[in-house]
Design a protein around this motif. Structure first.
Motif, PDB file in Angstrom:
ATOM      1  N   PRO A 103      26.621  33.845 -64.731  1.00  0.00           N
ATOM      2  CA  PRO A 103      25.277  33.254 -64.745  1.00  0.00           C
ATOM      3  C   PRO A 103      25.274  31.790 -65.171  1.00  0.00           C
ATOM      4  CG  PRO A 103      25.309  35.361 -65.888  1.00  0.00           C
ATOM      5  CD  PRO A 103      26.728  35.005 -65.618  1.00  0.00           C
ATOM      6  N   LEU A 104      26.288  31.390 -65.955  1.00  0.00           N
ATOM      7  CA  LEU A 104      26.333  30.012 -66.446  1.00  0.00           C
ATOM      8  C   LEU A 104      26.454  29.014 -65.294  1.00  0.00           C
ATOM      9  CD1 LEU A 104      26.392  28.487 -69.147  1.00  0.00           C
ATOM     10  CD2 LEU A 104      28.871  28.603 -69.076  1.00  0.00           C
ATOM     11  N   TRP A 105      27.200  29.386 -64.252  1.00  0.00           N
ATOM     12  CA  TRP A 105      27.371  28.452 -63.117  1.00  0.00           C
ATOM     13  C   TRP A 105      26.050  28.296 -62.372  1.00  0.00           C
ATOM     14  CZ3 TRP A 105      30.987  27.562 -65.931  1.00  0.00           C
ATOM     15  CH2 TRP A 105      32.047  28.415 -66.196  1.00  0.00           C
ATOM     16  N   VAL A 106      25.257  29.400 -62.344  1.00  0.00           N
ATOM     17  CA  VAL A 106      23.944  29.304 -61.698  1.00  0.00           C
ATOM     18  C   VAL A 106      23.064  28.324 -62.481  1.00  0.00           C
ATOM     19  CG1 VAL A 106      21.915  30.591 -60.967  1.00  0.00           C
ATOM     20  CG2 VAL A 106      24.171  31.656 -60.837  1.00  0.00           C
ATOM     21  N   LEU A 107      23.125  28.422 -63.830  1.00  0.00           N
ATOM     22  CA  LEU A 107      22.348  27.492 -64.655  1.00  0.00           C
ATOM     23  C   LEU A 107      22.785  26.051 -64.388  1.00  0.00           C
ATOM     24  CD1 LEU A 107      22.137  29.173 -68.187  1.00  0.00           C
ATOM     25  CD2 LEU A 107      20.668  29.471 -66.217  1.00  0.00           C
ATOM     26  N   ALA A 108      24.099  25.845 -64.265  1.00  0.00           N
ATOM     27  CA  ALA A 108      24.607  24.487 -64.011  1.00  0.00           C
ATOM     28  C   ALA A 108      24.071  23.968 -62.684  1.00  0.00           C
ATOM     29  CB  ALA A 108      26.133  24.498 -64.008  1.00  0.00           C
ATOM     30  N   ALA A 109      24.092  24.832 -61.645  1.00  0.00           N
ATOM     31  CA  ALA A 109      23.617  24.412 -60.317  1.00  0.00           C
ATOM     32  C   ALA A 109      22.133  24.058 -60.383  1.00  0.00           C
ATOM     33  CB  ALA A 109      23.862  25.534 -59.306  1.00  0.00           C
ATOM     34  N   LEU A 110      21.333  24.928 -61.055  1.00  0.00           N
ATOM     35  CA  LEU A 110      19.897  24.663 -61.187  1.00  0.00           C
ATOM     36  C   LEU A 110      19.663  23.342 -61.916  1.00  0.00           C
ATOM     37  CD1 LEU A 110      18.472  28.178 -62.141  1.00  0.00           C
ATOM     38  CD2 LEU A 110      17.978  26.886 -60.070  1.00  0.00           C
ATOM     39  N   SER A 111      20.452  23.096 -62.980  1.00  0.00           N
ATOM     40  CA  SER A 111      20.264  21.875 -63.764  1.00  0.00           C
ATOM     41  C   SER A 111      20.515  20.639 -62.920  1.00  0.00           C
ATOM     42  CB  SER A 111      21.216  21.850 -64.959  1.00  0.00           C
ATOM     43  OG  SER A 111      21.064  23.006 -65.712  1.00  0.00           O
ATOM     44  N   MET A 112      21.572  20.702 -62.094  1.00  0.00           N
ATOM     45  CA  MET A 112      21.919  19.518 -61.294  1.00  0.00           C
ATOM     46  C   MET A 112      20.815  19.184 -60.312  1.00  0.00           C
ATOM     47  SD  MET A 112      25.978  19.814 -60.571  1.00  0.00           S
ATOM     48  CE  MET A 112      26.149  21.532 -60.177  1.00  0.00           C
ATOM     49  N   VAL A 113      20.163  20.223 -59.731  1.00  0.00           N
ATOM     50  CA  VAL A 113      19.122  19.964 -58.733  1.00  0.00           C
ATOM     51  C   VAL A 113      17.799  19.650 -59.420  1.00  0.00           C
ATOM     52  CG1 VAL A 113      17.806  20.978 -56.843  1.00  0.00           C
ATOM     53  CG2 VAL A 113      20.265  21.395 -57.017  1.00  0.00           C
ATOM     54  N   ILE A 114      17.362  20.547 -60.328  1.00  0.00           N
ATOM     55  CA  ILE A 114      16.029  20.385 -60.914  1.00  0.00           C
ATOM     56  C   ILE A 114      15.988  19.197 -61.874  1.00  0.00           C
ATOM     57  CG2 ILE A 114      14.286  21.526 -62.356  1.00  0.00           C
ATOM     58  CD1 ILE A 114      15.065  24.128 -60.981  1.00  0.00           C
ATOM     59  N   GLY A 115      17.095  18.950 -62.593  1.00  0.00           N
ATOM     60  CA  GLY A 115      17.142  17.786 -63.477  1.00  0.00           C
ATOM     61  C   GLY A 115      16.909  16.498 -62.702  1.00  0.00           C
ATOM     62  N   ASN A 116      17.585  16.351 -61.575  1.00  0.00           N
ATOM     63  CA  ASN A 116      17.441  15.131 -60.786  1.00  0.00           C
ATOM     64  C   ASN A 116      16.089  15.052 -60.093  1.00  0.00           C
ATOM     65  OD1 ASN A 116      19.836  13.669 -61.264  1.00  0.00           O
ATOM     66  ND2 ASN A 116      20.973  15.130 -60.018  1.00  0.00           N
ATOM     67  N   LEU A 117      15.580  16.220 -59.614  1.00  0.00           N
ATOM     68  CA  LEU A 117      14.252  16.216 -58.992  1.00  0.00           C
ATOM     69  C   LEU A 117      13.188  15.845 -60.028  1.00  0.00           C
ATOM     70  CD1 LEU A 117      14.246  19.378 -56.680  1.00  0.00           C
ATOM     71  CD2 LEU A 117      14.171  16.986 -55.993  1.00  0.00           C
ATOM     72  N   GLY A 118      13.342  16.379 -61.264  1.00  0.00           N
ATOM     73  CA  GLY A 118      12.383  16.072 -62.324  1.00  0.00           C
ATOM     74  C   GLY A 118      12.380  14.583 -62.646  1.00  0.00           C
ATOM     75  N   ALA A 119      13.563  13.958 -62.590  1.00  0.00           N
ATOM     76  CA  ALA A 119      13.667  12.533 -62.926  1.00  0.00           C
ATOM     77  C   ALA A 119      12.916  11.665 -61.918  1.00  0.00           C
ATOM     78  CB  ALA A 119      15.130  12.123 -62.989  1.00  0.00           C
ATOM     79  N   LEU A 120      12.754  12.160 -60.683  1.00  0.00           N
ATOM     80  CA  LEU A 120      12.082  11.374 -59.637  1.00  0.00           C
ATOM     81  C   LEU A 120      10.686  10.935 -60.059  1.00  0.00           C
ATOM     82  CD1 LEU A 120      12.883  13.263 -56.312  1.00  0.00           C
ATOM     83  CD2 LEU A 120      13.580  10.976 -56.962  1.00  0.00           C
ATOM     84  N   ALA A 121       9.969  11.843 -60.739  1.00  0.00           N
ATOM     85  CA  ALA A 121       8.548  11.603 -60.992  1.00  0.00           C
ATOM     86  C   ALA A 121       8.306  10.794 -62.261  1.00  0.00           C
ATOM     87  CB  ALA A 121       7.827  12.944 -61.076  1.00  0.00           C
ATOM     88  N   GLN A 122       9.363  10.482 -63.046  1.00  0.00           N
ATOM     89  CA  GLN A 122       9.147   9.917 -64.380  1.00  0.00           C
ATOM     90  C   GLN A 122       8.975   8.399 -64.341  1.00  0.00           C
ATOM     91  OE1 GLN A 122       8.538  12.093 -66.562  1.00  0.00           O
ATOM     92  NE2 GLN A 122       9.197  13.692 -65.150  1.00  0.00           N
ATOM     93  N   THR A 123       8.087   7.904 -65.201  1.00  0.00           N
ATOM     94  CA  THR A 123       7.935   6.460 -65.330  1.00  0.00           C
ATOM     95  C   THR A 123       8.301   5.983 -66.725  1.00  0.00           C
ATOM     96  OG1 THR A 123       5.636   6.773 -65.870  1.00  0.00           O
ATOM     97  CG2 THR A 123       6.130   6.251 -63.584  1.00  0.00           C
ATOM     98  N   ASP A 124       8.397   6.906 -67.686  1.00  0.00           N
ATOM     99  CA  ASP A 124       8.820   6.531 -69.026  1.00  0.00           C
ATOM    100  C   ASP A 124      10.345   6.621 -69.078  1.00  0.00           C
ATOM    101  OD1 ASP A 124       7.977   6.262 -72.069  1.00  0.00           O
ATOM    102  OD2 ASP A 124       9.616   7.688 -71.940  1.00  0.00           O
ATOM    103  N   MET A 125      10.988   5.565 -69.609  1.00  0.00           N
ATOM    104  CA  MET A 125      12.450   5.529 -69.560  1.00  0.00           C
ATOM    105  C   MET A 125      13.090   6.671 -70.332  1.00  0.00           C
ATOM    106  SD  MET A 125      13.718   3.574 -67.523  1.00  0.00           S
ATOM    107  CE  MET A 125      15.425   3.626 -67.981  1.00  0.00           C
ATOM    108  N   LYS A 126      12.480   7.022 -71.509  1.00  0.00           N
ATOM    109  CA  LYS A 126      13.094   8.084 -72.306  1.00  0.00           C
ATOM    110  C   LYS A 126      13.014   9.429 -71.591  1.00  0.00           C
ATOM    111  CE  LYS A 126      11.357   6.848 -76.479  1.00  0.00           C
ATOM    112  NZ  LYS A 126      11.021   7.161 -77.866  1.00  0.00           N
ATOM    113  N   ARG A 127      11.872   9.670 -70.932  1.00  0.00           N
ATOM    114  CA  ARG A 127      11.732  10.927 -70.181  1.00  0.00           C
ATOM    115  C   ARG A 127      12.707  10.943 -69.013  1.00  0.00           C
ATOM    116  NH1 ARG A 127       7.045  13.944 -71.386  1.00  0.00           N
ATOM    117  NH2 ARG A 127       7.372  15.250 -69.588  1.00  0.00           N
ATOM    118  N   LEU A 128      12.835   9.770 -68.363  1.00  0.00           N
ATOM    119  CA  LEU A 128      13.737   9.697 -67.216  1.00  0.00           C
ATOM    120  C   LEU A 128      15.175   9.994 -67.652  1.00  0.00           C
ATOM    121  CD1 LEU A 128      13.378   7.148 -64.408  1.00  0.00           C
ATOM    122  CD2 LEU A 128      15.636   7.761 -65.192  1.00  0.00           C
TER     123      LEU A 128
END
Lengths: 480, 101
Positions: free
Chosen positions: A276-301
């Motif tokens: 299951p850990l590899w699934v978490l890693a895969a989700l993090s790589m995709v969702i982490g980067n997608l989440g960063a798209l919408a951010q305008t605050d540097m710390k959140r980004l």
């Protein structure tokens, strides 16, 4: 191990613990010296920070001298050797960088207290790096976290207190999951040592305990879906503390995760328990980067970017190969320099080192402060994984390791995540090099030039680690 | 007559579940802190039970360690709740929502 309780520790045991012990004791010295200052002043800050930096360097040197020899201290509870020392040195470098960024933040009479809390947190992370026993893991984790809860609240902004409250409640729950997992692992094997765990037969109780233990660690590492707290806490906390959290917490927790995955699970069943850990890693790589798209605050980004970067590092563990572990350590060191460099640039753009720095403040930066824009661009290129940085070299090595271990799908997700992240990071670069009317942009400067030292060191390390044909297999250690 | 260790472990699992629901469902930070204490003490009960079952004192030592850490955690938690809600009429986590996850 219970048998060790009957034997008295030898002086070699204490020597192995000495670096972490120094970092835990120096805060008392700092607080004691601070008692002699009647009024607030610049010297009060300089003395507290100076004592901390000097002793951190002493601890780093003492620790470096122990590098070649692995030593299992206190009946195997704390293993000091190449593996733990690499992680501890990363924590020490991150702490020194945090102290540099802290210049100019907060009131002078509070600095002794915040420095002490920072060092206690660092000693917790160092303890985690060497922990080879469920008790020491828990103790290190709590020492790290308890200091950070207080540090998050150390700001006048109301969002800082909110972030501290969120961090406290969610992180304590994660600690409790880890603790309950430890209790079940103890129940399944009858021992708190990692060595006994590796020799045990797999029962449902052991698998459940290992699962809860990993959930606790995943939460602290902010792997998706346990990441929701990260952007809020990073945004609310004072900037230097955010920088510290993004590196030291990850280093300590990754050390525990690596030791658990490599040295504490029965080798024939580790692949099934860790799947299951590899699934978490895969989700993090995709969702982490997608989440960063919408951010305008540097710390959140940078928080979302950190979620994705941890995904890359955990990917290197896939298949628990020796090569993967070495590449993970190399990439973690590289991530530390790129990330701390980016935080140092943000610190240089705020008057009190603690303001909220949004993306609009970067508009046209290349024309107002060209060197700062160049440095930021370099760190963003590294985080995006382009040459000539460690971000590129490290990612190629991780790709090679995960494909070699038979996890080609995970390598594919890593490439997908990198593609998304390129858009995130180049959006900032584009903003910095855009022609704008300077009158509309708030241009603040840090009162201290010290973050420039951090920027220079981080940029040099990012470049050198990326350029030197580095073969980690000869230098970096394995878990013993 | 002694009770089998399984029952203690089941009780600790029930306490842990109540604690998790408490942290997730309740909106009063004080109740949430209490639920976190419940989580830690559920683990303590399991540790002490297994220490007896395996006749290994490491579990007792671990439990004492957890008690100490939980006390420190509660002290810091109450301090943070106090500074956060000092100027507010209610103590409710929905009142502090400037940061949107």
């Amino acid at each position: 191990m219970s048998s060790a309780l009957g034997n008295l520790p030898s002086s070699a045991d204490y020597a192995a613990l000495l670096p972490a012990f120094i970092v835990a004791i120096v805060p008392l010295l700092i607080l004691f010296v601070d008692l002699f200052y009647r009024e607030s002043g610049k010297w009060r800050r300089v003395v507290a920070t100076g004592i901390a930096v000097v002793w951190l360097i002493v601890a780093a040197v003492l620790q470096g001298m122990q590098y070649p020899h692995d030593y299992a201290a206190f009946g195997g509870a704390f293993v000091q050797g190449g593996f733990s020392i690499v992680f501890s040195e990363i924590v020490i470098v991150a702490t020194i960088a945090t102290l540099m960024l802290s210049i100019g933040v907060g009131r002078d009479d509070q600095v002794a207290g915040t420095t002490a809390l920072l060092l206690w947190s660092a000693s917790g992370a160092m303890l985690m790096a060497g922990a080879s026993n469920l008790m020491i893991v828990f103790l290190g984790l709590e020492l790290l976290s308890l200091g950070l809860y207080c540090l998050c609240a150390m700001s006048k902004r109301p969002t800082a207190r909110e972030s501290a409250l969120k961090y406290l409640i969610l992180s304590s729950m994660a600690s409790a999951f880890l603790l309950y997992g430890s209790a079940l692992l103890f129940g399944a094997t009858g021992s708190v040592g990692f060595a006994a765990l590796a020799a045990a037969t797999v029962t449902p109780l052991l698998a459940l305990g290992a699962g809860l233990f990993i959930v606790g660690l995943a939460f602290k590492l902010s792997l998706v879906p346990f990441h929701a707290w990260t952007p809020d806490v990073y945004e609310g906390a004072p900037l230097p503390i955010t920088a510290f959290m993004s590196v030291a917490t990850k280093a300590g927790t990754l050390a525990v995760l690596a030791r658990f995955a490599y040295a504490a699970l029965p080798s024939d069943r580790a692949a099934a328990i860790l799947a299951p850990l590899w699934v978490l890693a895969a989700l993090s790589m995709v969702i982490g980067n997608l989440g960063a798209l919408a951010q305008t605050d540097m710390k959140r980004l940078l928080a979302y970017s950190g979620i994705a970067q941890v995904g890359y590092i955990v990917t290197a563990f896939a298949g628990t190969t020796a090569l993967g572990l070495r590449y993970a350590i190399l990439y973690l060191a590289g991530y530390m320099f790129m990330n701390l460099g980016a935080f140092a640039v943000v610190a240089l753009m705020a008057r009190d080192g603690d303001a909220v720095v949004g993306l609009p403040r970067f508009a046209g930066l290349a024309y107002r402060r060209p060197w700062l824009a160049v440095a930021m661009t370099f760190f963003l290129i590294g985080l995006a994984g382009l040459p000539p940085t460690i971000g590129f070299t490290g990612k190629i090595l991780i790709l090679a390791a995960s494909v070699g271990a038979g996890y080609a799908w995970l390598a594919g997700v890593l490439i997908l995540g990198t593609a998304i992240s390129a858009y995130v990071y180049f959006k900032i670069v584009r903003v910095m090099f855009a022609q704008v009317d300077a009158a509309h942009v708030r241009d603040e400067r840090s009162p201290s030039a010290l973050p420039w030292v951090a920027v220079a060191v981080c940029a040099a390390a990012t470049l050198v680690l990326g350029l030197v044909p580095f073969t980690p297999s000869n230098v970096l250690p394995l878990v013993k | 007559m002694s009770v089998a260790p399984d029952y203690y472990v089941i009780l600790s699992a029930v306490l842990f579940s109540i604690g998790v629901v408490g942290v997730i469902a309740r909106r009063n930070p004080l109740i949430m802190l209490m639920s976190i204490e419940l989580l830690f003490n559920a683990a303590n009960l399991a540790l002490v039970t297994y220490a007896r079952a395996w006749t290994n004192n490491a579990g007792h030592v671990f439990a004492f360690l957890v008690i100490t850490v939980a006390a420190a955690e509660a002290a810091i938690g109450l301090a943070i709740v106090a500074v956060t809600f000092r100027r507010m009429p209610f103590v409710d986590v929905d009142e502090v929502s400037a940061l949107k996850g």
